[in-house]
Design a protein around this motif. Structure first.
Motif, short mmCIF file in Angstrom:
data_model
loop_
_atom_site.label_atom_id
_atom_site.label_comp_id
_atom_site.label_asym_id
_atom_site.label_seq_id
_atom_site.Cartn_x
_atom_site.Cartn_y
_atom_site.Cartn_z
N VAL A 48 0.84 -1.20 0.00
CA VAL A 48 0.00 0.00 0.00
C VAL A 48 0.88 1.25 0.00
O VAL A 48 0.64 2.20 -0.76
N LEU A 49 1.90 1.23 0.84
CA LEU A 49 2.80 2.38 0.93
C LEU A 49 3.45 2.67 -0.43
O LEU A 49 3.44 3.81 -0.92
N LEU A 50 3.98 1.64 -1.06
CA LEU A 50 4.66 1.82 -2.35
C LEU A 50 3.73 2.45 -3.39
O LEU A 50 4.11 3.39 -4.09
N ALA A 73 -6.80 15.01 -3.99
CA ALA A 73 -5.41 14.61 -3.74
C ALA A 73 -5.43 13.19 -3.19
O ALA A 73 -6.49 12.62 -2.94
N ILE A 74 -4.25 12.63 -2.96
CA ILE A 74 -4.17 11.25 -2.49
C ILE A 74 -4.81 11.10 -1.11
O ILE A 74 -4.85 12.03 -0.32
N GLN A 75 -5.32 9.90 -0.85
CA GLN A 75 -5.89 9.59 0.46
C GLN A 75 -4.78 9.21 1.45
O GLN A 75 -4.87 9.54 2.63
N GLY A 76 -3.75 8.54 0.95
CA GLY A 76 -2.70 8.08 1.85
C GLY A 76 -3.18 6.91 2.70
O GLY A 76 -4.34 6.52 2.62
N PRO A 77 -2.30 6.35 3.51
CA PRO A 77 -2.63 5.11 4.23
C PRO A 77 -3.36 5.30 5.56
O PRO A 77 -3.68 4.31 6.20
N TYR A 78 -3.64 6.53 5.97
CA TYR A 78 -4.09 6.72 7.35
C TYR A 78 -5.54 7.17 7.52
O TYR A 78 -5.90 7.72 8.56
N PHE A 79 -6.37 6.92 6.52
CA PHE A 79 -7.80 7.22 6.68
C PHE A 79 -8.44 6.16 7.57
O PHE A 79 -8.15 4.97 7.43
N LYS A 131 2.99 12.54 13.70
CA LYS A 131 2.47 11.19 13.96
C LYS A 131 0.97 11.15 13.70
O LYS A 131 0.27 12.14 13.92
N TYR A 132 0.47 9.97 13.28
CA TYR A 132 -0.97 9.78 13.07
C TYR A 132 -1.54 8.86 14.15
O TYR A 132 -0.96 7.81 14.43
N SER A 133 -2.66 9.27 14.74
CA SER A 133 -3.30 8.42 15.73
C SER A 133 -3.69 7.10 15.07
O SER A 133 -3.84 7.01 13.86
N PRO A 165 5.46 18.47 8.98
CA PRO A 165 5.96 17.56 7.95
C PRO A 165 6.12 16.16 8.53
O PRO A 165 6.27 15.98 9.75
N TYR A 166 6.09 15.18 7.63
CA TYR A 166 6.01 13.79 8.04
C TYR A 166 6.94 12.96 7.18
O TYR A 166 6.99 13.14 5.97
N SER A 167 7.72 12.08 7.80
CA SER A 167 8.52 11.14 7.01
C SER A 167 7.73 9.87 6.83
O SER A 167 7.27 9.27 7.81
N ILE A 168 7.55 9.44 5.60
CA ILE A 168 6.93 8.14 5.38
C ILE A 168 7.86 7.09 5.98
O ILE A 168 9.04 7.37 6.20
N PRO A 169 7.35 5.88 6.28
CA PRO A 169 8.24 4.86 6.85
C PRO A 169 9.46 4.70 5.93
O PRO A 169 9.31 4.49 4.74
N ASN A 170 10.66 4.86 6.49
CA ASN A 170 11.84 4.90 5.61
C ASN A 170 12.85 3.80 5.92
O ASN A 170 13.96 3.81 5.43
N MET A 186 10.28 12.69 2.84
CA MET A 186 9.44 13.64 3.57
C MET A 186 8.19 14.06 2.78
O MET A 186 8.25 14.23 1.56
N ARG A 187 7.11 14.25 3.53
CA ARG A 187 5.92 14.89 2.98
C ARG A 187 5.74 16.22 3.71
O ARG A 187 6.00 16.31 4.91
N PRO A 188 5.26 17.28 3.02
CA PRO A 188 5.01 18.54 3.71
C PRO A 188 3.82 18.41 4.66
O PRO A 188 3.02 17.49 4.52
N ALA A 189 3.73 19.34 5.60
CA ALA A 189 2.57 19.35 6.52
C ALA A 189 1.29 19.45 5.70
O ALA A 189 1.23 20.18 4.72
N HIS A 190 0.27 18.70 6.12
CA HIS A 190 -0.99 18.71 5.36
C HIS A 190 -2.15 18.26 6.24
O HIS A 190 -1.94 17.57 7.24
N VAL A 191 -3.34 18.66 5.84
CA VAL A 191 -4.58 18.21 6.49
C VAL A 191 -5.37 17.43 5.45
O VAL A 191 -5.51 17.88 4.31
N HIS A 192 -5.87 16.26 5.85
CA HIS A 192 -6.67 15.42 4.93
C HIS A 192 -8.16 15.70 5.11
O HIS A 192 -8.62 15.91 6.24
N PHE A 193 -8.89 15.62 3.99
CA PHE A 193 -10.35 15.74 4.02
C PHE A 193 -10.96 14.67 3.12
O PHE A 193 -10.43 14.38 2.04
N THR A 205 -9.29 14.86 -0.49
CA THR A 205 -8.27 15.84 -0.84
C THR A 205 -7.39 16.16 0.36
O THR A 205 -7.55 15.59 1.44
N GLN A 206 -6.42 17.03 0.17
CA GLN A 206 -5.52 17.47 1.24
C GLN A 206 -5.27 18.95 1.06
O GLN A 206 -5.32 19.46 -0.05
N ALA A 207 -4.99 19.63 2.18
CA ALA A 207 -4.57 21.04 2.12
C ALA A 207 -3.12 21.12 2.56
O ALA A 207 -2.74 20.52 3.57
#
Ligand code: DHB
Ligand code: FE
Length: 254
Positions: A48-50, A73-79, A131-133, A165-170, A186-193, A205-207
């Motif tokens: 999923v990450l890849l 924008a992308i949903q990413g893995p943390y919805f 970090k994501y809860s 900002p957030y580092s994806i698992p590296n 790294m990903r820049p700081a963002h808020v998901h919706f 999307t993301q802001a």
């Protein structure tokens, strides 16, 4: 001719991969190494990450061309689907030294600009330390996440704290690939919706924040024109104003 849609999609995918390999004179040995790499990705549970890092942003950019909505924008893995319903206008956060209050102010409309009442808006983002809860530090799911309903004017307001900002698992194969390519993780700081309302397509999307670190080199390629916001300032809080324009439910052509 093709028997069905699946058969054509699989063939088209295989041909697209084959032409990328041919264009770059990839040898049989390199091809085999690539397949073995994919085995490692699966073993590390990073499939999923890849795909989130390398493919999801392209899928969304291509799809968006067909719709008349605001940018997705992308949903990413943390919805997470099961999150608290917010009725007091505040996301639950944990007190932290470096937190900056953030007020999110939004309106949801349809493609004609008419307000959409009663839309469900999922909001989620990182802590002030990235970090994501539910996924990190055994932080319970109710923090930094929630769902709100839009009012009769299609609006909602939500108070929370600035993400960072957030580092994806590296440490695994995905991070190794990015580093081998000469990129960072790294990903820049963002808020998901994610905005949901019967009769409309889900709007995910993301802001991002103007001037934020990594905003011009997101490792997941998730930055989209129109999703980088300048924040205002009100009573010591940063203010993010973001509107969402939904599109009528879309059905795939046969
Ligand atoms: C990843 C993390 C995110 O927070 C995000 O929005 C997108 C991708 C990731 O770890 O790949
Ligand atoms: Fe994220």
């Amino acid at each position: 001719m093709y028997n069905n849609r699946l058969e054509k999609i699989v063939d088209d995918l295989a041909n697209a991969i084959a032409s990328a390999l041919a264009e770059n004179n990839v040898t049989r040995e390199e091809y085999r190494e690539g397949v073995m790499y994919l085995m490692k990705v699966a073993e590390a549970k990073e499939t999923v990450l890849l795909y989130d890092v390398f493919v999801e942003n392209l899928v969304i950019k291509n799809q968006d061309r067909r719709y008349a909505n605001s940018p997705q924008a992308i949903q990413g893995p943390y919805f997470v689907e099961e999150v608290p319903v917010i009725t007091d206008g505040k996301l639950k956060t944990l007190p932290q030294d470096n937190e900056v209050p953030l007020l999110i102010r939004s309106q949801v409309t349809d493609e004609t600009g008419a307000p959409v009442e009663g839309a469900t808006v999922f909001v989620w983002h990182s802590t002030p330390t990235g970090k994501y809860s539910k996924f990190h530090d055994e932080m319970p799911t109710e923090y930094y996440r929630g769902q709100v309903k839009t009012d009769a004017n299609g609006r909602f307001e939500l108070e929370t704290t600035m993400p960072s900002p957030y580092s994806i698992p590296n440490k695994g194969p995905t991070g190794a690939l990015l580093l081998a390519m000469g990129r960072h993780t790294m990903r820049p700081a963002h808020v998901h919706f994610k905005v949901r309302k019967d009769g409309f397509r889900d709007h995910t999307t993301q802001a991002y924040f103007q001037g934020g670190e990594w905003t011009d080199s997101d490792c997941a390629g998730g930055i989209v024109d129109g999703l980088i916001f300048a924040t205002g300032e009100e009573a010591g809080k940063k203010v993010l104003e973001i509107d969402f324009k939904l599109d009528k439910r879309f059905t795939l052509a046969a």
